[in-house]
Design a protein around this motif. Sequence first.
Motif, PDB file in Angstrom:
ATOM      1  N   GLU A 141       0.795  -1.470   0.462  1.00  0.00           N
ATOM      2  CA  GLU A 141       0.289   0.343   0.389  1.00  0.00           C
ATOM      3  C   GLU A 141       1.058   1.213  -0.267  1.00  0.00           C
ATOM      4  OE1 GLU A 141      -2.897  -0.684   2.782  1.00  0.00           O
ATOM      5  OE2 GLU A 141      -3.392   1.929   3.256  1.00  0.00           O
ATOM      6  N   LYS A 142       0.866   2.474  -0.842  1.00  0.00           N
ATOM      7  CA  LYS A 142       1.137   3.611  -0.633  1.00  0.00           C
ATOM      8  C   LYS A 142      -0.116   4.957  -0.448  1.00  0.00           C
ATOM      9  CE  LYS A 142       4.450   4.325  -3.435  1.00  0.00           C
ATOM     10  NZ  LYS A 142       4.664   4.842  -5.378  1.00  0.00           N
ATOM     11  N   SER A 143       0.811   5.778   0.175  1.00  0.00           N
ATOM     12  CA  SER A 143      -0.414   6.698   0.986  1.00  0.00           C
ATOM     13  C   SER A 143       0.041   7.993   1.268  1.00  0.00           C
ATOM     14  CB  SER A 143      -1.593   6.294   2.097  1.00  0.00           C
ATOM     15  OG  SER A 143      -0.621   6.178   3.008  1.00  0.00           O
ATOM     16  N   ASP A 144      -0.199   9.738   0.607  1.00  0.00           N
ATOM     17  CA  ASP A 144      -0.093  10.697   1.569  1.00  0.00           C
ATOM     18  C   ASP A 144       0.077  10.609   2.386  1.00  0.00           C
ATOM     19  OD1 ASP A 144       1.429  11.609  -1.202  1.00  0.00           O
ATOM     20  OD2 ASP A 144      -1.004  11.911  -2.258  1.00  0.00           O
ATOM     21  N   MET A 145      -0.098  11.611   3.378  1.00  0.00           N
ATOM     22  CA  MET A 145       0.244  12.031   4.226  1.00  0.00           C
ATOM     23  C   MET A 145       0.405  13.142   4.794  1.00  0.00           C
ATOM     24  SD  MET A 145       3.953  10.386   6.203  1.00  0.00           S
ATOM     25  CE  MET A 145       3.229  10.333   7.594  1.00  0.00           C
ATOM     26  N   PRO A 146      -0.867  13.754   5.562  1.00  0.00           N
ATOM     27  CA  PRO A 146      -1.321  14.946   5.341  1.00  0.00           C
ATOM     28  C   PRO A 146      -1.425  15.873   5.794  1.00  0.00           C
ATOM     29  CG  PRO A 146      -3.509  13.520   5.529  1.00  0.00           C
ATOM     30  CD  PRO A 146      -1.887  11.919   6.035  1.00  0.00           C
ATOM     31  N   ASN A 147      -0.148  15.486   6.978  1.00  0.00           N
ATOM     32  CA  ASN A 147       0.663  16.521   8.016  1.00  0.00           C
ATOM     33  C   ASN A 147       1.900  16.526   7.013  1.00  0.00           C
ATOM     34  OD1 ASN A 147      -2.261  16.772   9.160  1.00  0.00           O
ATOM     35  ND2 ASN A 147      -1.135  15.473  10.553  1.00  0.00           N
ATOM     36  N   LYS A 148       2.741  15.684   6.167  1.00  0.00           N
ATOM     37  CA  LYS A 148       2.983  16.048   6.014  1.00  0.00           C
ATOM     38  C   LYS A 148       3.611  16.003   4.629  1.00  0.00           C
ATOM     39  CE  LYS A 148       5.272  14.423  10.734  1.00  0.00           C
ATOM     40  NZ  LYS A 148       5.529  13.633  11.211  1.00  0.00           N
ATOM     41  N   LYS A 149       4.073  16.985   3.738  1.00  0.00           N
ATOM     42  CA  LYS A 149       3.901  16.806   2.676  1.00  0.00           C
ATOM     43  C   LYS A 149       5.164  16.839   1.521  1.00  0.00           C
ATOM     44  CE  LYS A 149       0.301  20.257   1.955  1.00  0.00           C
ATOM     45  NZ  LYS A 149      -0.902  21.625   0.403  1.00  0.00           N
ATOM     46  N   HIS A 150       6.359  16.616   2.295  1.00  0.00           N
ATOM     47  CA  HIS A 150       7.438  15.766   1.578  1.00  0.00           C
ATOM     48  C   HIS A 150       7.870  14.557   1.984  1.00  0.00           C
ATOM     49  CE1 HIS A 150       9.011  16.644   5.659  1.00  0.00           C
ATOM     50  NE2 HIS A 150       9.675  15.889   6.020  1.00  0.00           N
ATOM     51  N   LEU A 151       6.728  14.067   2.806  1.00  0.00           N
ATOM     52  CA  LEU A 151       6.623  12.000   3.138  1.00  0.00           C
ATOM     53  C   LEU A 151       5.590  11.382   2.890  1.00  0.00           C
ATOM     54  CD1 LEU A 151       8.342  13.011   6.983  1.00  0.00           C
ATOM     55  CD2 LEU A 151       8.952  12.230   5.013  1.00  0.00           C
ATOM     56  N   GLY A 152       6.133  10.764   2.261  1.00  0.00           N
ATOM     57  CA  GLY A 152       4.572   9.228   1.631  1.00  0.00           C
ATOM     58  C   GLY A 152       5.214   8.105   2.743  1.00  0.00           C
ATOM     59  N   LEU A 153       3.775   7.463   2.666  1.00  0.00           N
ATOM     60  CA  LEU A 153       3.722   6.307   3.809  1.00  0.00           C
ATOM     61  C   LEU A 153       3.940   4.824   2.851  1.00  0.00           C
ATOM     62  CD1 LEU A 153       3.927   5.932   6.229  1.00  0.00           C
ATOM     63  CD2 LEU A 153       1.654   5.899   6.532  1.00  0.00           C
ATOM     64  N   VAL A 154       4.783   4.235   3.102  1.00  0.00           N
ATOM     65  CA  VAL A 154       5.235   2.962   2.393  1.00  0.00           C
ATOM     66  C   VAL A 154       4.799   1.828   3.157  1.00  0.00           C
ATOM     67  CG1 VAL A 154       5.971   0.976   0.131  1.00  0.00           C
ATOM     68  CG2 VAL A 154       6.761   4.104   0.325  1.00  0.00           C
ATOM     69  N   LYS A 155       3.811   1.066   3.057  1.00  0.00           N
ATOM     70  CA  LYS A 155       3.167  -0.133   3.687  1.00  0.00           C
ATOM     71  C   LYS A 155       3.445  -1.432   3.374  1.00  0.00           C
ATOM     72  CE  LYS A 155      -0.283   0.647   6.242  1.00  0.00           C
ATOM     73  NZ  LYS A 155      -1.931  -0.140   7.050  1.00  0.00           N
ATOM     74  N   ALA A 156       4.588  -2.450   3.581  1.00  0.00           N
ATOM     75  CA  ALA A 156       5.072  -3.269   3.225  1.00  0.00           C
ATOM     76  C   ALA A 156       4.528  -4.506   4.194  1.00  0.00           C
ATOM     77  CB  ALA A 156       6.402  -3.732   3.499  1.00  0.00           C
ATOM     78  N   SER A 157       4.558  -5.623   3.523  1.00  0.00           N
ATOM     79  CA  SER A 157       4.405  -7.084   4.712  1.00  0.00           C
ATOM     80  C   SER A 157       6.089  -7.663   4.478  1.00  0.00           C
ATOM     81  CB  SER A 157       4.101  -7.861   3.529  1.00  0.00           C
ATOM     82  OG  SER A 157       3.959  -9.554   3.721  1.00  0.00           O
ATOM     83  N   TYR A 158       6.747  -8.170   6.040  1.00  0.00           N
ATOM     84  CA  TYR A 158       8.167  -8.815   5.648  1.00  0.00           C
ATOM     85  C   TYR A 158       7.796  -9.923   5.879  1.00  0.00           C
ATOM     86  CZ  TYR A 158       9.917  -4.229   4.767  1.00  0.00           C
ATOM     87  OH  TYR A 158       9.730  -3.237   4.541  1.00  0.00           O
ATOM     88  N   GLU A 159       8.382 -11.048   5.607  1.00  0.00           N
ATOM     89  CA  GLU A 159       8.086 -12.200   6.225  1.00  0.00           C
ATOM     90  C   GLU A 159       9.857 -12.195   5.841  1.00  0.00           C
ATOM     91  OE1 GLU A 159       6.181 -14.003   2.395  1.00  0.00           O
ATOM     92  OE2 GLU A 159       4.675 -15.205   4.559  1.00  0.00           O
TER      93      GLU A 159
END
Lengths: 153, 153
Positions: free
Chosen positions: B109-127
């Motif tokens: 999953e990828k998403s913007d961060m409303p309060n931090k315009k210079h950052l984005g959130l990348v969600k990953a699954s780790y095994e």
Amino acid sequence: MFKVYFEDFTVGVTETYGNYQVSRAEILEFAEKYDPQPFHLNDEAAAQSVFGKLCASGWHTCAMTMRMMVNHMAAQGFASSGSPGIDKIRWKRPVFPHDILHVQATVIEKSDMPNKKHLGLVKASYEVFNQDNSLVMSFIAPAMFLKRPVNES
Amino acid sequence: MFKVYFEDFTVGVTETYGNYQVSRAEILEFAEKYDPQPFHLNDEAAAQSVFGKLCASGWHTCAMTMRMMVNHMAAQGFASSGSPGIDKIRWKRPVFPHDILHVQATVIEKSDMPNKKHLGLVKASYEVFNQDNSLVMSFIAPAMFLKRPVNES
């Protein structure tokens, strides 16, 4: 040796414990070994990061919290048998050198384990605070506990 | 210095990396410091536990995994800016002395961060797997990444 078995936990009960003094040397030692990101190792890099100051690896905060939990389990005589995992770790605030941490743990659920009749699962919510009583981390952890042996009941 | 920014991650892509050789000495050192439960320190106690043999603290497996992740991030030039937390850590099998661990990470999953315009959130699954390709641990982690600077696009 064990005093506190599965049967002895009560949903809703909160325990507070721990007094972990975080040193700069320990932050650096853990980070060099396991999390060598600049903001855990270098003051200038940390100043430019989202954390603002050199701070402990989040995994280090987990490890220090586990030490407080194990000390508490040993002191109380918990019949602890490990954990299948952890849910919802949230790093709320950075942990800095000279912080002093403590734990607040609340039992939120108890259940039997279908495949392990001698064990029960106790789920608890953990909150870790610094010396200002600011929340630095929270998580939810189920832990396996021995059931009280029949001859001790 | 950075090569891989938020924009460069693609949902569904899997990376495999790491080659962590777990020593008995390191298992004991971590356990003495952070998780001194008998089954992480003592062969006889471990033999009587649910684990069957002396094994690494689950938190130690997290720390070793983080080291593989940080090595990978550094080698690839990831513009990583820390993580707000971790979800669903599951310790599937014990990690024993002489195990060799590697990581398989999939962007979910990828998403913007409303309060931090210079950052984005990348969600990953780790095994995390051992040398027999048996799963020893899994978790889900969101991580913050810098967005690509305008003058580099």
